[in-house]
Design a protein around this motif. Structure first.
Motif, PDB file in Angstrom:
ATOM      1  N   LEU A 187      -3.439  -2.935   6.213  1.00  0.00           N
ATOM      2  CA  LEU A 187      -2.016  -2.613   6.092  1.00  0.00           C
ATOM      3  C   LEU A 187      -1.300  -3.599   7.001  1.00  0.00           C
ATOM      4  O   LEU A 187      -1.885  -4.057   7.996  1.00  0.00           O
ATOM      5  CB  LEU A 187      -1.763  -1.181   6.586  1.00  0.00           C
ATOM      6  N   THR A 188      -0.031  -3.899   6.708  1.00  0.00           N
ATOM      7  CA  THR A 188       0.650  -4.871   7.575  1.00  0.00           C
ATOM      8  C   THR A 188       1.305  -4.171   8.766  1.00  0.00           C
ATOM      9  O   THR A 188       1.638  -2.982   8.722  1.00  0.00           O
ATOM     10  CB  THR A 188       1.741  -5.673   6.822  1.00  0.00           C
ATOM     11  N   VAL A 189       1.511  -4.961   9.798  1.00  0.00           N
ATOM     12  CA  VAL A 189       2.163  -4.457  11.016  1.00  0.00           C
ATOM     13  C   VAL A 189       3.577  -3.977  10.679  1.00  0.00           C
ATOM     14  O   VAL A 189       3.981  -2.872  11.047  1.00  0.00           O
ATOM     15  CB  VAL A 189       2.170  -5.575  12.089  1.00  0.00           C
ATOM     16  N   GLN A 242       7.566  15.552   5.346  1.00  0.00           N
ATOM     17  CA  GLN A 242       6.674  14.630   4.652  1.00  0.00           C
ATOM     18  C   GLN A 242       6.457  13.400   5.523  1.00  0.00           C
ATOM     19  O   GLN A 242       7.394  12.905   6.156  1.00  0.00           O
ATOM     20  CB  GLN A 242       7.292  14.176   3.331  1.00  0.00           C
ATOM     21  N   TYR A 243       5.218  12.908   5.554  1.00  0.00           N
ATOM     22  CA  TYR A 243       4.947  11.594   6.149  1.00  0.00           C
ATOM     23  C   TYR A 243       4.839  10.631   4.973  1.00  0.00           C
ATOM     24  O   TYR A 243       4.345  11.008   3.925  1.00  0.00           O
ATOM     25  CB  TYR A 243       3.662  11.628   6.980  1.00  0.00           C
ATOM     26  N   LEU A 244       5.289   9.370   5.127  1.00  0.00           N
ATOM     27  CA  LEU A 244       5.488   8.472   4.000  1.00  0.00           C
ATOM     28  C   LEU A 244       6.392   9.206   3.012  1.00  0.00           C
ATOM     29  O   LEU A 244       6.034   9.430   1.859  1.00  0.00           O
ATOM     30  CB  LEU A 244       4.150   8.112   3.322  1.00  0.00           C
ATOM     31  N   HIS A 246       0.820  -1.213   0.000  1.00  0.00           N
ATOM     32  CA  HIS A 246       0.000   0.000   0.000  1.00  0.00           C
ATOM     33  C   HIS A 246       0.853   1.262   0.000  1.00  0.00           C
ATOM     34  O   HIS A 246       0.389   2.342   0.348  1.00  0.00           O
ATOM     35  CB  HIS A 246      -0.992  -0.027   1.158  1.00  0.00           C
ATOM     36  N   SER A 247       2.098   1.101  -0.415  1.00  0.00           N
ATOM     37  CA  SER A 247       2.950   2.270  -0.622  1.00  0.00           C
ATOM     38  C   SER A 247       2.455   3.033  -1.837  1.00  0.00           C
ATOM     39  O   SER A 247       1.675   2.513  -2.646  1.00  0.00           O
ATOM     40  CB  SER A 247       4.392   1.825  -0.855  1.00  0.00           C
ATOM     41  N   LEU A 248       2.982   4.242  -1.980  1.00  0.00           N
ATOM     42  CA  LEU A 248       2.475   5.115  -3.046  1.00  0.00           C
ATOM     43  C   LEU A 248       3.500   5.398  -4.130  1.00  0.00           C
ATOM     44  O   LEU A 248       3.154   5.806  -5.228  1.00  0.00           O
ATOM     45  CB  LEU A 248       2.007   6.437  -2.418  1.00  0.00           C
TER      46      LEU A 248
HETATM   47  P1  FAD Z   1       4.330  -1.772   2.065  1.00  0.00           P
HETATM   48  O1  FAD Z   1       3.799  -0.702   1.216  1.00  0.00           O
HETATM   49  O2  FAD Z   1       4.302  -3.127   1.501  1.00  0.00           O
HETATM   50  O3  FAD Z   1       5.801  -1.405   2.561  1.00  0.00           O
HETATM   51  C1  FAD Z   1       6.122  -0.123   3.028  1.00  0.00           C
HETATM   52  C2  FAD Z   1       7.619  -0.013   3.316  1.00  0.00           C
HETATM   53  O4  FAD Z   1       7.938  -0.801   4.453  1.00  0.00           O
HETATM   54  C3  FAD Z   1       8.508  -0.537   2.194  1.00  0.00           C
HETATM   55  O5  FAD Z   1       9.697   0.187   2.174  1.00  0.00           O
HETATM   56  C4  FAD Z   1       8.752  -1.979   2.599  1.00  0.00           C
HETATM   57  O6  FAD Z   1       9.944  -2.480   2.045  1.00  0.00           O
HETATM   58  C5  FAD Z   1       8.818  -1.851   4.105  1.00  0.00           C
HETATM   59  N1  FAD Z   1       8.324  -3.038   4.806  1.00  0.00           N
HETATM   60  C6  FAD Z   1       7.181  -3.718   4.601  1.00  0.00           C
HETATM   61  N2  FAD Z   1       7.074  -4.717   5.493  1.00  0.00           N
HETATM   62  C7  FAD Z   1       8.161  -4.646   6.273  1.00  0.00           C
HETATM   63  C8  FAD Z   1       8.633  -5.398   7.379  1.00  0.00           C
HETATM   64  N3  FAD Z   1       7.960  -6.440   7.858  1.00  0.00           N
HETATM   65  N4  FAD Z   1       9.805  -5.043   7.945  1.00  0.00           N
HETATM   66  C9  FAD Z   1      10.511  -3.983   7.490  1.00  0.00           C
HETATM   67  N5  FAD Z   1      10.122  -3.250   6.429  1.00  0.00           N
HETATM   68  C10 FAD Z   1       8.956  -3.577   5.849  1.00  0.00           C
HETATM   69  N6  FAD Z   1      -0.692   5.250   7.179  1.00  0.00           N
HETATM   70  C11 FAD Z   1      -0.919   5.721   8.414  1.00  0.00           C
HETATM   71  O7  FAD Z   1       0.009   5.921   9.192  1.00  0.00           O
HETATM   72  N7  FAD Z   1      -2.188   5.996   8.827  1.00  0.00           N
HETATM   73  C12 FAD Z   1      -3.268   5.768   8.047  1.00  0.00           C
HETATM   74  O8  FAD Z   1      -4.382   6.013   8.460  1.00  0.00           O
HETATM   75  C13 FAD Z   1      -3.053   5.250   6.745  1.00  0.00           C
HETATM   76  N8  FAD Z   1      -4.084   4.966   5.932  1.00  0.00           N
HETATM   77  C14 FAD Z   1      -3.849   4.457   4.706  1.00  0.00           C
HETATM   78  C15 FAD Z   1      -4.942   4.143   3.871  1.00  0.00           C
HETATM   79  C16 FAD Z   1      -4.731   3.603   2.642  1.00  0.00           C
HETATM   80  C17 FAD Z   1      -5.913   3.286   1.756  1.00  0.00           C
HETATM   81  C18 FAD Z   1      -3.403   3.387   2.181  1.00  0.00           C
HETATM   82  C19 FAD Z   1      -3.151   2.846   0.823  1.00  0.00           C
HETATM   83  C20 FAD Z   1      -2.316   3.702   2.979  1.00  0.00           C
HETATM   84  C21 FAD Z   1      -2.526   4.232   4.250  1.00  0.00           C
HETATM   85  N9  FAD Z   1      -1.468   4.550   5.097  1.00  0.00           N
HETATM   86  C22 FAD Z   1      -1.720   5.022   6.344  1.00  0.00           C
HETATM   87  C23 FAD Z   1      -0.074   4.426   4.660  1.00  0.00           C
HETATM   88  C24 FAD Z   1       0.504   3.105   5.053  1.00  0.00           C
HETATM   89  O9  FAD Z   1       0.747   3.048   6.436  1.00  0.00           O
HETATM   90  C25 FAD Z   1       1.851   2.926   4.384  1.00  0.00           C
HETATM   91  O10 FAD Z   1       1.694   3.091   3.005  1.00  0.00           O
HETATM   92  C26 FAD Z   1       2.397   1.556   4.691  1.00  0.00           C
HETATM   93  O11 FAD Z   1       3.697   1.495   4.196  1.00  0.00           O
HETATM   94  C27 FAD Z   1       1.587   0.540   3.994  1.00  0.00           C
HETATM   95  O12 FAD Z   1       1.746  -0.685   4.615  1.00  0.00           O
HETATM   96  P2  FAD Z   1       2.030  -1.997   3.794  1.00  0.00           P
HETATM   97  O13 FAD Z   1       1.881  -3.044   4.793  1.00  0.00           O
HETATM   98  O14 FAD Z   1       1.208  -2.132   2.572  1.00  0.00           O
HETATM   99  O15 FAD Z   1       3.568  -1.750   3.450  1.00  0.00           O
END
Ligand code: FAD
Length: 522
Positions: free
Chosen positions: A167-169, A476-478, A100-102
């Motif tokens: 979203l994953t932990v 910037q966040y994210l 769910h990265s951008l």
């Molecule tokens: P990914 O996009 O798969 O990974 C993100 C980054 O973390 C990458 O660099 C990846 O390599 C790294 N990574 C992934 N897993 C691990 C791991 N286990 N150990 C170490 N590194 C790892 N964020 C908020 O804070 N609050 C919100 O309310 C919020 N709402 C959202 C709503 C939507 C619809 C979306 C799309 C995003 C939102 N986000 C929010 C942003 C979100 O927290 C980040 O985009 C987060 O990175 C997405 O989690 P993911 O599990 O898909 O990670």
């Protein structure tokens, strides 16, 4: 280590570029060597696996890995990292949570992407609640919605959330994990007792504030740069049954922010009289009342809200939640009234809902399903998320919301704006926030067509340029930067620690290359 950091990183950069160059011709070699490992059956070169690892929720950046690892245990991850680390031509590795990265942050061009979700039900990496109910051990690949469902089964819950739970932990802990609970409980990274991390040197390390604390603080908010989080221990509290959920409308930004700040000043973690959640958003002339933030307003009230928006073009919406259960059922309304006494929202523009706790927490999902049904979920998302010091939020409103956003007239997705308290964050962690005691988060969550996302990116750039000219020191966040200067400015006084920790925990710059921090071209 006597090596000066900048020259070390320059040398590594040159080496990694050379290796990338050699790597292209040696890709087949890397693939064939991978086939010789015990994890070979879990390494996929399947075109559909490669294709899905090449994209993310942003749908703006694409980068193809050589292969995708489908691990069933942390040991598989350690084998892969160890193989790359000891290889004469190391390759990059990205953990991919729910993607769910951008901007491609979970991609690894010509490297290997680890599909963390393949461990969801894997051996020993699930969701285990302590027998005394004080914490839950969760695999880094688990979705927050699954953590919620598992803990609610025992009447327990974590306290700090994101708005969206799919979203994953590991993914949210690599950023911060923020939502309306942050002002009181801190971000998700402030709510972790301990983590297991596989570093860029393939070491498996359990860390906490008292044990390997450097890695603990590095990895939390660390953008995946120091290791792969395979387990997090998260504190639990008794779960409430239901929530009172209120939205109030304002046409005056100063009234709106004054009330937000007043409400978050009551923020003691154990203060039962404090709110449990506070956010805010913009209702825009060009927007919709029912975007994916949730349908909230009663149909009979919608015409008067729409005419208010038509008249003022921007209406500010303060959103709060107070939890309750069978013991506090009779007092919650009085407590809420007490909290809202003296606020300056528009008379007749306060709307209330009563919802199950889990229904409130999972509020974005029902909107996701609606958008998916219309084919509007898997589209480009040119989002912008910023942290803004309180002292400049009014300038931001004038220069961005009332000027750029209204003038361009393209923003139709949700726009969030709400404050949080710096003291609830831990400055030893890698996450970066403004210096002031109160700062705001602003999120422009825009969707676009596949042809017109650049128009939104142009608006995002204009907003950032305006902030720079106006002296608004945003973070910037994210975060997403393409130059070293951008990253150095972003981290500010934390940059040298961030670099040192990279050298210590991932000296070959293997991990999360999609963040483009140590491998950008400028
Ligand atoms: P990914 O996009 O798969 O990974 C993100 C980054 O973390 C990458 O660099 C990846 O390599 C790294 N990574 C992934 N897993 C691990 C791991 N286990 N150990 C170490 N590194 C790892 N964020 C908020 O804070 N609050 C919100 O309310 C919020 N709402 C959202 C709503 C939507 C619809 C979306 C799309 C995003 C939102 N986000 C929010 C942003 C979100 O927290 C980040 O985009 C987060 O990175 C997405 O989690 P993911 O599990 O898909 O990670």
């Amino acid at each position: 280590m006597a090596v000066a950091l900048p020259s070390f990183f320059t040398a590594i950069m040159i080496m990694s570029r050379l290796m990338a160059f050699i790597g292209i011709s040696k890709n087949n070699d890397m693939s064939s060597k991978l086939q010789a490992l015990d994890i070979a059956p879990k390494v996929s070169h399947d075109p559909s696996a490669i294709e899905s690892a090449s994209q993310d929720f942003g749908h703006i950046v694409k980068a193809a890995p050589q292969a995708v690892l489908l691990p069933s245990s942390p040991r598989d991850i350690a084998s892969l990292v160890n193989f790359s680390y000891s290889n004469s031509v190391p390759f990059s590795i990205a953990a991919r949570g729910n993607s769910h990265s951008l901007n491609g942050q979970a991609m690894a061009k010509n490297g290997v992407v680890i599909d963390m979700t393949s461990m969801k039900s894997g051996n020993g990496t699930g969701i285990r609640i302590a027998s005394d109910g004080s914490y839950v051990d969760v695999g880094g690949q688990q979705l927050w919605i699954d953590v919620l469902n598992a803990t609610l089964g025992l009447g327990l819950t974590p306290v700090s959330w994101t708005d969206y739970l799919y979203l994953t932990v590991g993914g949210t802990l690599s950023n911060a994990g923020i939502s309306g609970q942050t002002f009181r409980y801190g971000p998700q990274i402030s709510n972790v007792y301990e983590i297991d991390v596989i570093t860029g040197t393939a070491d498996f390390v359990t860390c906490s504030p008292n044990n390997n604390s450097d890695l603990f603080y590095a990895a939390l908010g660390g953008l995946g740069q120091f290791g792969i989080i395979t387990r997090a221990r998260i504190p639990l509290e008794p779960a409430p049954k239901r929530v009172k959920w209120v939205r109030m409308l304002y046409t005056d930004f100063l009234d709106f922010t004054r009330d937000q700040e007043l409400l978050i000043s009551k923020n003691g973690r154990n203060d039962n009289k404090a709110l449990n959640y506070l956010e805010g958003s913009l209702l825009l002339d060009q927007g919709s009342l029912d975007n994916w933030r949730s349908s909230f307003f009663p149909p009979q009230d919608q015409p008067k809200i729409i005419s208010l928006i038509t008249k003022f073009r921007i209406v500010y919406c303060l959103e709060i939640v107070k939890h309750y259960d069978s013991q506090t059922k009779t007092t919650v309304d009085k407590d809420l009234q007490q909290l809202l006494k003296g606020l300056s929202y528009l008379p007749g523009f306060m709307f209330e809902k009563d919802a199950k706790y889990e229904e409130f927490l999972n509020r974005v999902h029902s909107e996701e399903l609606k958008l998916k049904a219309k084919g509007l979920w898997d589209v480009p998302h040119p989002w912008l998320n910023l942290f803004i010091p309180k002292s400049k939020i009014s300038d931001f409103n004038d220069g961005v919301f009332k000027s750029i956003v209204l003038k361009r007239n393209i923003t139709t997705g949700p726009v969030l704006v709400y404050p949080m308290n710096r003291k609830k964050w831990d400055d030893r962690m890698s996450a970066v926030i403004p210096d002031e005691e109160i700062f705001y988060t602003v999120g422009l969550f825009q969707s676009s067509g596949f042809d017109d996302w650049r128009t939104f990116e142009d608006q995002n750039k204009e907003i950032l340029q305006f902030c720079e000219k106006a002296g608004i020191k945003v973070k910037q966040y994210l975060p997403h930067y393409t130059t070293k200067v951008g990253w150095v400015n972003h981290f500010g006084s934390k940059w040298s620690t961030f670099q040192k920790r990279k050298l210590q925990f991932d000296p070959k710059l293997l991990l999360s290359p999609g963040q483009r921090i140590f491998n950008n071209n400028q």
